[in-house]
Structure formats: structure tokens, C-alpha cells
Design an enzyme around this catalytic site. Sequence first.
Site, short mmCIF file in Angstrom:
data_model
loop_
_atom_site.label_atom_id
_atom_site.label_comp_id
_atom_site.label_asym_id
_atom_site.label_seq_id
_atom_site.Cartn_x
_atom_site.Cartn_y
_atom_site.Cartn_z
N GLY A 62 37.98 39.15 41.53
CA GLY A 62 37.43 37.71 40.84
C GLY A 62 36.01 38.14 40.09
O GLY A 62 35.26 39.02 40.57
N CYS A 89 38.13 44.47 45.67
CA CYS A 89 36.77 43.99 44.82
C CYS A 89 36.37 42.94 45.53
O CYS A 89 35.57 42.77 46.49
CB CYS A 89 37.20 44.11 43.43
SG CYS A 89 35.77 43.86 42.31
N TYR A 90 36.36 41.64 44.90
CA TYR A 90 35.75 40.47 45.29
C TYR A 90 36.17 40.04 46.61
O TYR A 90 35.65 39.53 47.67
CB TYR A 90 36.02 39.22 44.42
CG TYR A 90 35.28 37.85 44.67
CD1 TYR A 90 34.08 37.48 44.43
CD2 TYR A 90 36.44 37.12 45.36
CE1 TYR A 90 33.61 36.34 44.85
CE2 TYR A 90 35.71 35.83 45.80
CZ TYR A 90 34.55 35.36 45.59
OH TYR A 90 34.02 34.27 45.77
N HIS A 176 39.64 49.15 42.11
CA HIS A 176 40.93 48.69 41.87
C HIS A 176 42.06 49.56 42.14
O HIS A 176 42.22 50.30 41.15
CB HIS A 176 41.08 48.07 40.59
CG HIS A 176 40.22 46.67 40.51
ND1 HIS A 176 40.56 45.49 40.67
CD2 HIS A 176 38.87 46.79 39.96
CE1 HIS A 176 39.44 44.66 40.44
NE2 HIS A 176 38.34 45.38 40.41
N GLU A 178 45.13 48.93 41.81
CA GLU A 178 46.25 48.46 41.19
C GLU A 178 46.18 48.98 39.54
O GLU A 178 47.55 48.70 38.95
CB GLU A 178 46.35 46.98 41.20
CG GLU A 178 45.30 46.21 40.42
CD GLU A 178 44.00 45.83 40.89
OE1 GLU A 178 43.33 45.02 40.63
OE2 GLU A 178 43.84 46.76 42.02
N ASP A 234 66.60 37.09 29.04
CA ASP A 234 66.53 36.25 30.14
C ASP A 234 67.66 35.33 30.53
O ASP A 234 68.43 35.38 31.60
CB ASP A 234 65.26 35.26 30.16
CG ASP A 234 63.98 36.12 29.91
OD1 ASP A 234 63.79 37.22 30.22
OD2 ASP A 234 62.89 35.34 29.26
N LYS A 373 59.38 40.29 33.93
CA LYS A 373 60.31 40.57 32.91
C LYS A 373 60.98 42.12 33.13
O LYS A 373 62.04 42.18 33.07
CB LYS A 373 59.48 40.72 31.42
CG LYS A 373 60.56 41.12 30.60
CD LYS A 373 61.49 40.02 29.90
CE LYS A 373 60.92 38.88 29.09
NZ LYS A 373 61.96 38.12 28.55
#
Length: 517
Positions: A62, A89-90, A176, A178, A234, A373
Site C-alpha cells: 500500500g 510490503c505495507y 514484492h 508477486e 468472454d 481473462k
Amino acid sequence: MNPLEQAQEAPTVLVLDFGAQYAQLIARRVREAHVRSEIVSREITAAEVAARRPVGLILSGGPASVYAEDAYRMDPAILELDIPVLGICYGHQLMAELAGGSVEKSGEAEYGKTQLQVTADSLLFRELPAEQQVWMSHRDQVTAAPEGFVCVATSDGAEVAAMEDRDRRMYGVQFHPEVVHTPRGTEILKRFLYEVCEAHPTWTSHSIIETQVDAIRQQVGDGKVICGLSGGVDSAVAAAIVAEAIGDQLTCIFVDHGLLRADEAEQVEETFRSHFDVELIHVKAADRFLEQLEGVADPEKKRKAIGETFIRVFEEAARSVGDAGFLVQGTLYPDVIESGSASAATIKTHHNVGGLPDDMTFDLVEPLRDLFKDEVRAIGEELGLPEEIVWRQPFPGPGLAVRIIGEVTLERLEILRSADAIVLEEIRRAGLYRDIWQAFGVLPAIKSVGVQGDGRTYAYPLIIRAVTSEDAMTADWARIPFDVLEKMSSRIINEVPGINRVAYDISSKPPATIEWE
């Protein structure tokens, strides 16, 4: 139980969103490890978390400081639920502060690639190098780990770059894991998911299809179902899953609202009849939609007008089917987030989420509502749909109406349709179609002076928008080679009457959105 509720029965990791630009990326990385994830508001209570029975929690990064007056907080009782927690992180700093540790402003901020030193035996870093590259983005740092935690890694700008309390199954990392700039990040996340949370990699295309097929059968019973087919991936995948579940109880309705790309209506019908064994009703309603859009310039009003007209057309078409009580839509998880959920403000109303009329008579069947997606494309391939459907670039439900900035008129539609066709043709010709998330033209309802054939012109500009992305939650502008852009510009100005200049949008998302409206 509807399909979304049944999907939520799968073992799930909740991602608490503290305003991070990477919250959606964390959720996707968990799913790439074949574990279901869901983004939830930081305001969720401990009782609400317990009721969801997650196998693990991840506290996102954040932009704030945990000691700031307006800092994002969380219910501290969540940390007492005996559920595995990973703070990033945050989230790492907040967990440390709530558990009794110390967080202070760093003497040296860290942004970008950083070397991490693993300094103690660690479950998260087991069998990984003692020194490794990670991606940092912080001004504050944990200076003292809470009681019960062990500092297991450090960096130049973070005294406690990672910490663990194995007894309480609580873990924190300042970096991070990710992002791709942390090369071993996926391995670290998998250790948390598989070894700490004891989750199993069961969130696969096959399992999602099975779950949705069963849930649709329970929801629909022997009722008749209408599917809103657009020709995009979709709606096509949604139709394929529902057809798998209920067969000839499904009727697909393709509404040609006149806001499609060049030759698209014909392509949709031809592709559908070649690959689907269910009834298709093709409704041509361009004049009706244009009438509803007359004089409408506000983008939200456009979307709501299109959404309402869309449903009214469906209701009329449904009468020829009989007592159809269900409507299938290809709503995706990013649509739900952007249209305003418990953890996100409304960015724009998607016509198939927030643009539907309150007095709609259908119950919604949304088998993709929980998916990103890339997951939808994988399911499409699993179901055997053709490549031209599965890998078709996204196209908004309201079509070209939200790519005309201002009132939608027939003249502006024809101009944009012709220019947009050139953009896509040159993207394909350059071999870039699969590399680019979306490429299209935008037509602002303004005119500027130009010179053509030694004469003055007063015509529209055309903005080319092309982005790269993984899930549409964030996006970067595509670095299209200049010679390709030059070819697009030359062709558009020379071949499309009404356009005298071309610009290229180099905005990322955020702060911009992919579509202009």
C-alpha cells in the site's frame, strides 16, 4: 447455490487490499499456483474472514505509512484467527506493528532491484540462494520484529526484510514476491501456499469447468436460458460452459447494436454456427440503439442507455423462445472490481455489471464472474473453442460507442469503424496481434485544421490506443515500432474521409484506463 457461491467453496486465499497497485497481481500469482484467490476490502472484519473459512490470508502492499494518522488499518482480531498470514510490503509492516513490533522511516529508501541476504533458517527461503535479487518499493521499514518472530532476511534498506513466526504461521516480507523482478518470488509464494497454508493445487481449468457445470445445473434446473452472445471470448466461453451444462435448454441471442467493428456481425454469426450446436437468434437493432444514444455525451449515461436497451431487446427476443428465466453473461472478475465492489471504488460501470435496469426480469448466470481473462482463455482452449475466438482481443460490450468521445452518430461510427479496421489490419500484418492486449482507434468529437491537396480541412483526429497487459487490471502502452505507426497514420488519413490527423496514446493504466470512456 449460484455458480459464484459454489466456486467460493473451493479452498481460497483472501488478499486484503491496502490500496496496492499490485493487489490484483498477487491474486493472479496465487491462481497461477492453482489455488483460488479473492481480493477483499481491508475493512473486512475478523468475523467475516472466519465465516469465509480461507486457507490463508495475504496482506497486500500500500502507499501509506502505518504510523500516519490516515493510515489504512485492519481488524487486529484477524491476526488471532489461527489462519496463516503473509504480509507483503505495507502488509508486512502493518502485521509487525499490530503484533507489537516497530516500524520507522527508513534511513535509505529502496525502490527497484535490491539484493536480499537470507540470514537465518527460513521456511519461505528454504533451498533458495542465501543472496538473491528482489524488488523493493518502500520508504519505511520494520526495525524490530514482534515477539515470537524471527528476522530471516535483511537488505541495505530494510533491517527486517523478512520475518517468520512459525508457531502462529505468520510471515512477512518487505519485498514484492508477486512481480517478475523478484525471480524466485513464485517459489516463495508457493512455499507459503503449499507448506504453510497446506493448500493443494486444485484450481485448474478442468476443475473450474466441472464446478461451474454442476452449479449451473443446480441453478437452472429444467429452465430455459438466454445467452447474450457478442462473439468475444468472454461470451463465447460462457456460452460453451452453459451449453456443456444444459444443452438445448440454451438459446443464444446475438444483438447487433450497430456499434461493432467492421464486418464483425457477419463473422460472429459464421463462427458461432460453425462451432456451436445450440439455437442462435440474430437480432438487428442498430437503429434502436442509435435512437437511444441521440444527444447523449456522458460516458456513464451511454453505458446505462446501452445496457438497458440491450436487456429490453433480450426480453423481446426471449418471448420467441418461451419462458426463459435466465440470462447468461460473460462478466469477469475485473469487471466486478472496476464497477465497484467492497474493495474498490467505481472506475466505470460495465454494461453487464452495473448498467442493467433494476426491473430486469432475468436471473443472471455468470460462470466467469470469478475469473481473470487469462483463466477464461485457458478454459476456452480446454473446451475446444477455435483460436480466433479464444485469442480475440477484448472488445467492450457497449462497442464503439465508448470509443467515440461525445455523442454517437452514424457518421462518426462509420469513420471510426473504418479507421479501427486499419489499426487492427496493420497490427496483424506486423505480427503483433498476440503480443498486444488491445489495439483500437478512439474518435474524439472535436475537429481541427489540416491541409490536404493544397486545401484547408477541418476534420476529426484519430487516437490510436494499444496496450500490453496480463489481466486488464494494469496496463502499459505498447511500444509499437515507428514504421508500423507511420503506416497506420498514412493509411488512415489517406483512406478514411473525415480524419486529418492521428495521435498515439502513451498513457499507462493507472492513471489512465484502457478504454477512454
